[in-house]
Enzyme design. Structure first.
Site, PDB file in Angstrom:
ATOM      1  N   TYR A 126       0.849  -1.198   0.000  1.00 32.68           N
ATOM      2  CA  TYR A 126       0.000   0.000   0.000  1.00 32.68           C
ATOM      3  C   TYR A 126       0.892   1.259   0.000  1.00 32.68           C
ATOM      4  O   TYR A 126       0.871   2.040  -0.915  1.00 32.68           O
ATOM      5  CB  TYR A 126      -0.872   0.032   1.270  1.00 32.68           C
ATOM      6  CG  TYR A 126      -2.174  -0.737   1.203  1.00 32.68           C
ATOM      7  CD1 TYR A 126      -2.346  -1.819   0.354  1.00 32.68           C
ATOM      8  CD2 TYR A 126      -3.247  -0.377   2.019  1.00 32.68           C
ATOM      9  CE1 TYR A 126      -3.544  -2.513   0.314  1.00 32.68           C
ATOM     10  CE2 TYR A 126      -4.453  -1.067   1.984  1.00 32.68           C
ATOM     11  CZ  TYR A 126      -4.604  -2.131   1.135  1.00 32.68           C
ATOM     12  OH  TYR A 126      -5.790  -2.810   1.105  1.00 32.68           O
ATOM     13  N   SER A 127       1.699   1.416   1.084  1.00 34.15           N
ATOM     14  CA  SER A 127       2.401   2.690   1.289  1.00 34.15           C
ATOM     15  C   SER A 127       3.474   2.941   0.229  1.00 34.15           C
ATOM     16  O   SER A 127       4.115   2.013  -0.255  1.00 34.15           O
ATOM     17  CB  SER A 127       3.083   2.700   2.665  1.00 34.15           C
ATOM     18  OG  SER A 127       2.150   2.407   3.662  1.00 34.15           O
ATOM     19  N   GLU A 242      -7.626  -5.148   9.109  1.00 35.86           N
ATOM     20  CA  GLU A 242      -6.255  -4.987   9.584  1.00 35.86           C
ATOM     21  C   GLU A 242      -6.246  -4.327  10.958  1.00 35.86           C
ATOM     22  O   GLU A 242      -5.554  -4.761  11.864  1.00 35.86           O
ATOM     23  CB  GLU A 242      -5.460  -4.135   8.574  1.00 35.86           C
ATOM     24  CG  GLU A 242      -4.048  -3.795   9.054  1.00 35.86           C
ATOM     25  CD  GLU A 242      -3.231  -3.008   8.017  1.00 35.86           C
ATOM     26  OE1 GLU A 242      -3.758  -2.701   6.941  1.00 35.86           O
ATOM     27  OE2 GLU A 242      -2.061  -2.723   8.314  1.00 35.86           O
ATOM     28  N   ASN A 370      -2.200   6.642  14.552  1.00 35.33           N
ATOM     29  CA  ASN A 370      -3.259   6.909  15.534  1.00 35.33           C
ATOM     30  C   ASN A 370      -3.930   8.260  15.285  1.00 35.33           C
ATOM     31  O   ASN A 370      -5.134   8.407  15.520  1.00 35.33           O
ATOM     32  CB  ASN A 370      -2.681   6.838  16.954  1.00 35.33           C
ATOM     33  CG  ASN A 370      -2.650   5.395  17.457  1.00 35.33           C
ATOM     34  OD1 ASN A 370      -2.780   4.452  16.671  1.00 35.33           O
ATOM     35  ND2 ASN A 370      -2.489   5.206  18.757  1.00 35.33           N
ATOM     36  N   GLU A 371      -3.151   9.232  14.785  1.00 30.42           N
ATOM     37  CA  GLU A 371      -3.766  10.544  14.498  1.00 30.42           C
ATOM     38  C   GLU A 371      -4.841  10.390  13.411  1.00 30.42           C
ATOM     39  O   GLU A 371      -5.943  10.949  13.510  1.00 30.42           O
ATOM     40  CB  GLU A 371      -2.703  11.562  14.027  1.00 30.42           C
ATOM     41  CG  GLU A 371      -1.719  11.995  15.104  1.00 30.42           C
ATOM     42  CD  GLU A 371      -0.634  10.960  15.380  1.00 30.42           C
ATOM     43  OE1 GLU A 371      -0.442  10.050  14.547  1.00 30.42           O
ATOM     44  OE2 GLU A 371       0.023  11.035  16.441  1.00 30.42           O
TER      45      GLU A 371
HETATM   46  C1  LIG Z   1       6.689  -1.183  11.381  1.00 29.80           C
HETATM   47  C2  LIG Z   1       5.867  -0.713  10.207  1.00 29.80           C
HETATM   48  C3  LIG Z   1       5.327  -1.658   9.346  1.00 29.80           C
HETATM   49  C4  LIG Z   1       4.608  -1.243   8.231  1.00 29.80           C
HETATM   50  N1  LIG Z   1       4.173  -2.202   7.344  1.00 29.80           N
HETATM   51  C5  LIG Z   1       3.557  -1.811   6.196  1.00 29.80           C
HETATM   52  C6  LIG Z   1       3.208  -2.781   5.199  1.00 29.80           C
HETATM   53  O1  LIG Z   1       3.449  -3.985   5.375  1.00 29.80           O
HETATM   54  N2  LIG Z   1       2.626  -2.335   4.063  1.00 29.80           N
HETATM   55  C7  LIG Z   1       2.342  -1.024   3.834  1.00 29.80           C
HETATM   56  O2  LIG Z   1       1.790  -0.705   2.796  1.00 29.80           O
HETATM   57  N3  LIG Z   1       2.678  -0.076   4.751  1.00 29.80           N
HETATM   58  C8  LIG Z   1       3.283  -0.445   5.916  1.00 29.80           C
HETATM   59  N4  LIG Z   1       3.656   0.514   6.843  1.00 29.80           N
HETATM   60  C9  LIG Z   1       3.456   1.925   6.526  1.00 29.80           C
HETATM   61  C10 LIG Z   1       2.398   2.619   7.369  1.00 29.80           C
HETATM   62  O3  LIG Z   1       1.104   2.235   6.975  1.00 29.80           O
HETATM   63  C11 LIG Z   1       2.640   4.125   7.187  1.00 29.80           C
HETATM   64  O4  LIG Z   1       3.887   4.419   7.790  1.00 29.80           O
HETATM   65  C12 LIG Z   1       1.558   4.963   7.831  1.00 29.80           C
HETATM   66  O5  LIG Z   1       0.363   4.841   7.110  1.00 29.80           O
HETATM   67  C13 LIG Z   1       1.960   6.437   7.931  1.00 29.80           C
HETATM   68  O6  LIG Z   1       2.365   6.934   6.699  1.00 29.80           O
HETATM   69  P1  LIG Z   1       3.753   7.731   6.551  1.00 29.80           P
HETATM   70  O7  LIG Z   1       4.831   6.888   7.167  1.00 29.80           O
HETATM   71  O8  LIG Z   1       3.893   8.103   5.118  1.00 29.80           O
HETATM   72  O9  LIG Z   1       3.606   8.991   7.471  1.00 29.80           O
HETATM   73  P2  LIG Z   1       2.872  10.375   7.093  1.00 29.80           P
HETATM   74  O10 LIG Z   1       1.573  10.087   6.442  1.00 29.80           O
HETATM   75  O11 LIG Z   1       3.833  11.239   6.347  1.00 29.80           O
HETATM   76  O12 LIG Z   1       2.590  10.993   8.520  1.00 29.80           O
HETATM   77  C14 LIG Z   1       3.592  11.681   9.280  1.00 29.80           C
HETATM   78  C15 LIG Z   1       2.946  12.210  10.561  1.00 29.80           C
HETATM   79  O13 LIG Z   1       1.934  13.174  10.230  1.00 29.80           O
HETATM   80  C16 LIG Z   1       0.691  12.799  10.834  1.00 29.80           C
HETATM   81  N5  LIG Z   1      -0.396  13.127   9.897  1.00 29.80           N
HETATM   82  C17 LIG Z   1      -0.433  12.922   8.560  1.00 29.80           C
HETATM   83  N6  LIG Z   1      -1.612  13.321   8.051  1.00 29.80           N
HETATM   84  C18 LIG Z   1      -2.362  13.787   9.087  1.00 29.80           C
HETATM   85  C19 LIG Z   1      -3.674  14.317   9.214  1.00 29.80           C
HETATM   86  N7  LIG Z   1      -4.479  14.464   8.141  1.00 29.80           N
HETATM   87  N8  LIG Z   1      -4.125  14.660  10.439  1.00 29.80           N
HETATM   88  C20 LIG Z   1      -3.347  14.499  11.551  1.00 29.80           C
HETATM   89  N9  LIG Z   1      -2.069  14.013  11.493  1.00 29.80           N
HETATM   90  C21 LIG Z   1      -1.591  13.648  10.290  1.00 29.80           C
HETATM   91  C22 LIG Z   1       0.790  11.288  11.019  1.00 29.80           C
HETATM   92  O14 LIG Z   1      -0.084  10.840  12.047  1.00 29.80           O
HETATM   93  C23 LIG Z   1       2.249  11.115  11.369  1.00 29.80           C
HETATM   94  O15 LIG Z   1       2.446  11.365  12.751  1.00 29.80           O
HETATM   95  C24 LIG Z   1       4.387   0.138   7.978  1.00 29.80           C
HETATM   96  C25 LIG Z   1       4.899   1.080   8.872  1.00 29.80           C
HETATM   97  C26 LIG Z   1       5.646   0.678   9.962  1.00 29.80           C
HETATM   98  C27 LIG Z   1       6.217   1.726  10.873  1.00 29.80           C
END
Ligand SMILES: Cc1cc2nc3c(=O)[nH]c(=O)nc-3n(C[C@H](O)[C@H](O)[C@H](O)COP(=O)(O)OP(=O)(O)OC[C@H]3O[C@@H](n4cnc5c(N)ncnc54)[C@H](O)[C@@H]3O)c2cc1C
Length: 385
Positions: A126-127, A242, A370-371
């Site tokens: 996904y990500s 999930e 969580n946000e």
């Molecule tokens: C250990 C681990 C395993 C993972 N495994 C997978 C996997 O198997 N497959 C996969 O696809 N992904 C996976 N992920 C990715 C995970 O789903 C993303 O890291 C997550 O969705 C956050 O996206 P980002 O890292 O791009 O952070 P960002 O989206 O850039 O967020 C950065 C910060 O900004 C805050 N933020 C962003 N938008 C808002 C908003 N609108 N309102 C309030 N706060 C906001 C977030 O809460 C966060 O604190 C994994 C992540 C981790 C850490």
């Protein structure tokens, strides 16, 4: 929490408990509970698969045991209480329900049995860099070319990609429509030419995560799940499953039990009123979480989807996991220092606490931060925004 089980459910509990006692591998040290070793995890999943208990949430028609919600709850708490790891969630808790609801008969017949048998690992694509919370902005493209899609782009944070035989991937198949409507859900064989995996190490010292680069990866069109452009609907369906799985309530109950027995074995902790108060506060929160979990399970048992409450469960479940691991590190003191804990006296739970603490920092990020879950709750339950 002591639940009042029927005599049949009580007998079921005894059966599961006895099986776990006979079959859970001896504690492998700090790794237990964190799936980081392929051979240990694969052997455990095959063993559960052979017993018919790996896909324990699935109906019998797809190779699950067809248990009631209560039996599933009993199984998971007994599994955790025995210190055994959960099955890798990507096939079991995520793709499985998706294929059951959106897959073709051929896709179900081909992909579901090996998942239930523990013969195959899946991962979740996904990500992407820049598309985590704002998942719908994802840029990986899949362009139709005859009876194939040609996929180009990058995925990131892909858990267990280095173990997986397949990845389920969200790809953009249409750039002309609003972003949610242009996404499709594809199943990709990890051995397809053009797919490259690069490891990402995490602070707990293990290799769970990866980056995936896709360059002209040719995917048979029959590997599209649902219709072209239906990927966002499927993605949202999958995420509720999930999030319910991520709450990890059974494992928190196990970790809390371990912490309680570690404290009880050390009078300097057991008699300290501040420690007792801290344990009591954790217990109360955990009990409230367990009730919420049971309410969600009840909905699922009645054939309803987990619903937006799964976001609340995910938020509180992650906070609980972090709070328990924090207490384990702080109360463990010297025993929880990784560079001293081999020699230090102290309970097992303290010796493995720092690794768990570090890993669980991620529990409030993966599966949607969580946000973001709080935004979902505000919108769907409180009608805000
Ligand atoms: C250990 C681990 C395993 C993972 N495994 C997978 C996997 O198997 N497959 C996969 O696809 N992904 C996976 N992920 C990715 C995970 O789903 C993303 O890291 C997550 O969705 C956050 O996206 P980002 O890292 O791009 O952070 P960002 O989206 O850039 O967020 C950065 C910060 O900004 C805050 N933020 C962003 N938008 C808002 C908003 N609108 N309102 C309030 N706060 C906001 C977030 O809460 C966060 O604190 C994994 C992540 C981790 C850490």
């Amino acid at each position: 929490m002591d639940l009042d089980f029927s005599p049949e459910d009580q007998a079921f509990r005894e059966e599961v408990r006895a099986w776990m006692r006979a079959n859970v591998p001896p504690k492998a040290g700090p790794e237990i509970g964190l799936p980081s070793h392929l051979e240990t995890q694969a052997a455990w999943e095959r063993k559960l698969g052979k017993q018919g208990w790996l896909a324990y949430n699935w109906p019998t028609e797809y190779g699950g045991p067809g248990w009631t919600a209560t039996q599933r709850y009993i199984f998971d708490t007994e599994r955790a209480a025995a210190g055994a790891p959960v099955g890798s969630p990507f096939g079991l808790a995520m793709l499985g329900p998706v294929l059951m609801s959106f897959g073709t008969p051929e896709q179900k017949a081909r992909y579901l049995p090996p998942i239930a048998a523990g013969e195959v690992f899946w991962c979740q694509g996904y990500s992407e860099p820049g598309s985590g919370s704002d998942l719908a902005s994802l840029k990986t493209t899949a362009v139709r070319d005859g009876d194939h899609y040609v996929v180009n782009g990058q995925k990131i944070w892909t858990t267990q990609a280095h173990w997986a035989s397949y990845i389920f991937c969200l790809c953009r198949t249409n750039t002309e429509v609003p972003k949610q409507q242009g996404i499709s859900f594809l199943l990709i064989d990890m051995k397809t030419p053009g797919l490259e995996i690069r490891p990402i190490m995490t602070i707990d010292g293990h290799h769970h995560l990866n980056e995936i680069f896709l360059s002209d990866v040719r995917v048979p069109a029959e590997n599209l799940v649902g219709k072209e452009g239906q990927g966002w609907t499927i993605a949202k369906f999958l995420l509720t499953h999930e999030r319910t799985a991520i709450a990890g309530v059974s494992d928190s109950l196990y970790q809390m039990d371990e912490l309680r027995s570690a404290v009880a074995s050390d009078p300097s902790l057991a008699e300290d009123p501040l420690v007792r108060r801290r344990l009591a506060a954790l217990e109360v929160d955990l009990m409230a979480l367990e009730y919420t979990n049971l309410r969600t399970l009840d909905r699922v048992a009645k054939g309803q989807p987990p619903g937006p409450e799964s976001s609340g469960l995910k938020v509180k479940g992650a906070e609980m996991q972090q709070a328990i691991s924090e207490a384990q590190v702080e109360l463990g003191g010297l025993s929880a220092l990784p560079w001293m804990s081999d020699d230090a006296a102290g309970h097992d739970v303290f010796r493995s606490a720092t690794q768990r603490y570090n890993f669980l920092r991620a529990s409030s990020i993966y599966g949607g931060t969580n946000e973001i879950q709080k935004n979902v709750l505000a919108k769907l339950l409180l009608g805000a925004g």
